[in-house]
Design an enzyme around this catalytic site. Structure first.
Site, short mmCIF file in Angstrom:
data_model
loop_
_atom_site.label_atom_id
_atom_site.label_comp_id
_atom_site.label_asym_id
_atom_site.label_seq_id
_atom_site.Cartn_x
_atom_site.Cartn_y
_atom_site.Cartn_z
N CYS A 77 0.80 -1.23 0.00
CA CYS A 77 0.00 0.00 0.00
C CYS A 77 0.83 1.28 0.00
O CYS A 77 0.72 2.11 -0.91
CB CYS A 77 -0.93 0.03 1.21
SG CYS A 77 -2.01 -1.40 1.39
N HIS A 138 -2.57 6.97 4.03
CA HIS A 138 -1.52 5.99 4.33
C HIS A 138 -0.12 6.44 3.90
O HIS A 138 0.74 5.61 3.60
CB HIS A 138 -1.84 4.62 3.70
CG HIS A 138 -1.26 3.48 4.50
ND1 HIS A 138 -1.34 2.17 4.09
CD2 HIS A 138 -0.58 3.45 5.68
CE1 HIS A 138 -0.77 1.38 4.98
NE2 HIS A 138 -0.29 2.14 5.96
#
Length: 585
Positions: A77, A138
């Site tokens: 990610c 993130h």
């Protein structure tokens, strides 16, 4: 000049300015970038799934171009999203780890996308675009103190942010387990067992009269066990509120985050942003929390799919895509809006609950998945629609990357690319508009964290696509299609097998990566490997030493960076979320 004449001249100039402004706005396309999390290329119906219902993703594909060799720049990610935002391999920005942990796990970490990096949002904001990121980020929050927000979306070109600054994970949802289970075993369970063994040994030795330990030894071991147990219970109690929270811009709006109608809230806010900015050029990045575990869906979707909780969540995400497409149609903006849909990496095949429920998606025919560079980990859905500009119904099998969105969006918005850094992405428009039949990527480099794992080569004047692995993960148990014993595959040491010579595949003929080539089966074996190794060496010379944003020091939790919506210690409880989500500018 008489007063009446001056007034008329002022009016004419004002009208001319307004006309030029409207013409400028009309000439600038809008951008809606839809990013799923851990969605496999085998999940959408338009990529071959017959049982998972994704009618809105499918209609997006029918109306645009479907990329069948679209590649994430990383199979994890954080680095993949850094590459997507900047158009650069994450190793260039320090967003590629040198350890086993390749993503941020705490909101109060000091690492993140460096302020020196330029995102496509920054470029578009400079061109007069309204910019918003709704959903998952993130890529860090703060550097040195909780108020600097140096890594925050609003410091990287987004006028508006509403979503989760960290990531969705099992620990965010009660009853869904923990991503830290292995760490608990190593740091708590194993020491507790050793303490228990030591206590038992001392008792037995005392009973046998062989050794009489002082009372303080028993007290020390008891206090040590109590400390470990207390730390574990504290972690389990506080992790969720301290890391799983929603923000609107730089303010916490819900801590801990509630999953109740979460997709509906974020989708409503995205739709509101579109309506509010219908008259000006805009960039919307809708970054879904789906399909990362913990899986969730509202009552309208729960239990409705043929694929359990994963299918329910996927079909809810598809509904959200449909809502955005419907708003664009309603506002008559579809023909002036480029819509892109993809996933940050392949499906997480090791996501299986203790009850045996598969909670990872499908990577179709491809080997591997999230956290490794077999095709299943990096080959992701890639759909681009722009009615009247890009021909509908096309399918393109040329190698493309999620890094390509950066230069594509920048050029269409009229922004020059930064000249002080290497941009690894390539403008997609010549390929999408069929002005060329070939991708501009002759070579692509596949990293496992900061380690160069494989090279892909599409030679000029050739239909072949070669892929050479310098190392491959050791799947476990043996014969599995993933690293189930460790939950994700790691990138070095005992967890990988190194290959000398590199493991070579012809992806164009063997997309499942089942048949590695040899000098016997491929006469040009050594010539091909030499070309790829030379390309890797040239690429390495373009890299510069940069601070490692995912070092242990940057990954660890720092209490002074912790964001909390209340002043009552670490309780951090608040709910300022409006259920209709109507707060975007």
């Amino acid at each position: 000049m008489p007063q009446k004449g001056r007034d008329m001249m002022t009016l004419l100039l004002l009208l001319l300015f307004l006309c030029e402004t409207q013409s400028w706005a009309a000439s600038k396309p809008n951008f809606v970038l839809l990013m799923a999390d851990d969605l496999g290329i085998g999940d959408p119906g338009c990529y071959g799934n017959k049982t998972l219902r994704t009618p809105n993703i499918d209609r997006l594909a029918r109306g645009g171009v479907k990329l069948t060799q679209h590649l994430a720049a990383s199979p994890l990610c954080t680095p993949s999203r850094a590459a997507f935002m900047t158009g650069r391999y994450p190793v260039r920005s320090g967003m590629a780890s040198q350890s086993q942990v390749g993503v941020f796990l705490f909101s109060a970490s000091s690492g993140g996308l460096p302020p020196s990096e330029i995102t496509f949002a920054k470029l578009l904001k400079d061109q007069g675009y309204s910019t918003a990121l709704i959903g998952k980020w993130h890529l860090g929050i703060s550097c040195h103190d909780p108020g600097d927000f140096c890594h925050h979306p609003t410091s990287h070109g987004f006028d508006y942010f509403h979503g989760l600054p960290l990531t969705n994970m099992r620990d965010c949802k009660l009853g869904e387990g923990s991503v830290f289970t292995a760490a608990f075993r190593l740091l708590v369970l194993l020491p507790m067992q050793l303490i228990a063994l030591a206590l038992l040994t001392l008792v037995v030795l005392k009973w046998l009269g062989l050794f009489r330990a002082p009372p303080c030894a028993f007290l020390f071991l008891f206090l040590l066990a109590t400390l470990l147990l207390g730390l574990l219970l504290g972690f389990l109690h506080y992790f969720r509120p301290l890391n799983c929270f929603l923000m609107r811009n730089r303010d916490i709006t819900q801590q801990p985050m509630s999953y109740d109608n979460l997709t509906q809230r974020l989708t409503a806010d995205a739709a509101h942003f579109l309506r509010r900015n219908a008259e000006t050029p805009f960039l919307l990045v809708l970054s879904f929390l789906h399909m990362h575990t913990a899986l969730f869906s509202s009552k309208d979707f729960a239990g409705k799919s043929q694929h359990g909780s994963y299918g329910d969540a996927a079909e809810e995400m598809d509904w959200s895509v449909g809502q955005i497409l419907d708003v664009l149609h309603e506002l008559k903006l579809a023909n002036n809006t480029l819509v892109y849909f993809s996933s940050d990496q392949g499906a997480h095949v090791e996501e299986v609950t203790v009850k045996g429920e598969v909670q990872g998606g499908s990577n179709g025919i491809y080997k591997g998945g999230k956290a490794n560079n077999w095709e299943g980990g990096i080959r992701v859905p890639g759909i681009v629609r722009w009615p009247g500009v890009i021909q509908a119904g096309l399918e393109i099998d040329e190698p493309t990357s999620n890094m390509d969105i950066f230069p594509t969006v920048a050029k269409l918005a009229g922004s020059p690319l930064p000249q002080d850094r290497v941009i690894d992405g390539r403008d997609l428009m010549p390929l999408l508009q069929m002005r060329t039949q070939r991708s501009e990527h002759e070579f692509l480099f596949h990293y496992c964290n900061s380690y160069l794992n494989a090279v892909r080569w599409h030679p000029p004047n050739s239909t072949s696509i070669w892929k050479a692995f310098f190392f491959t993960p050791k799947f476990s148990p043996e014969g599995a299609n993933g690293c189930f014993d460790t939950h994700v595959c790691f990138c070095y040491g005992q967890y990988v097998t190194y290959h000398d010579p590199p493991l070579l595949f012809e992806i164009s003929r063997d997309p499942r990566e089942r048949n590695p080539l040899t000098p016997t089966s491929e006469p040009r074996f050594w010539e091909i490997l030499e070309a790829m190794q030379e390309a890797a060496a040239r690429h390495a010379r373009t890299l510069q030493d940069v601070p490692n944003q995912l070092s242990l020091g940057n990954l660890m939790w720092k209490p002074w960076l912790q964001l909390c919506c209340s002043s009552l210690g670490l309780s951090c409880q608040c709910d300022r979320e409006d259920q209709d989500g109507r707060h975007s500018p």
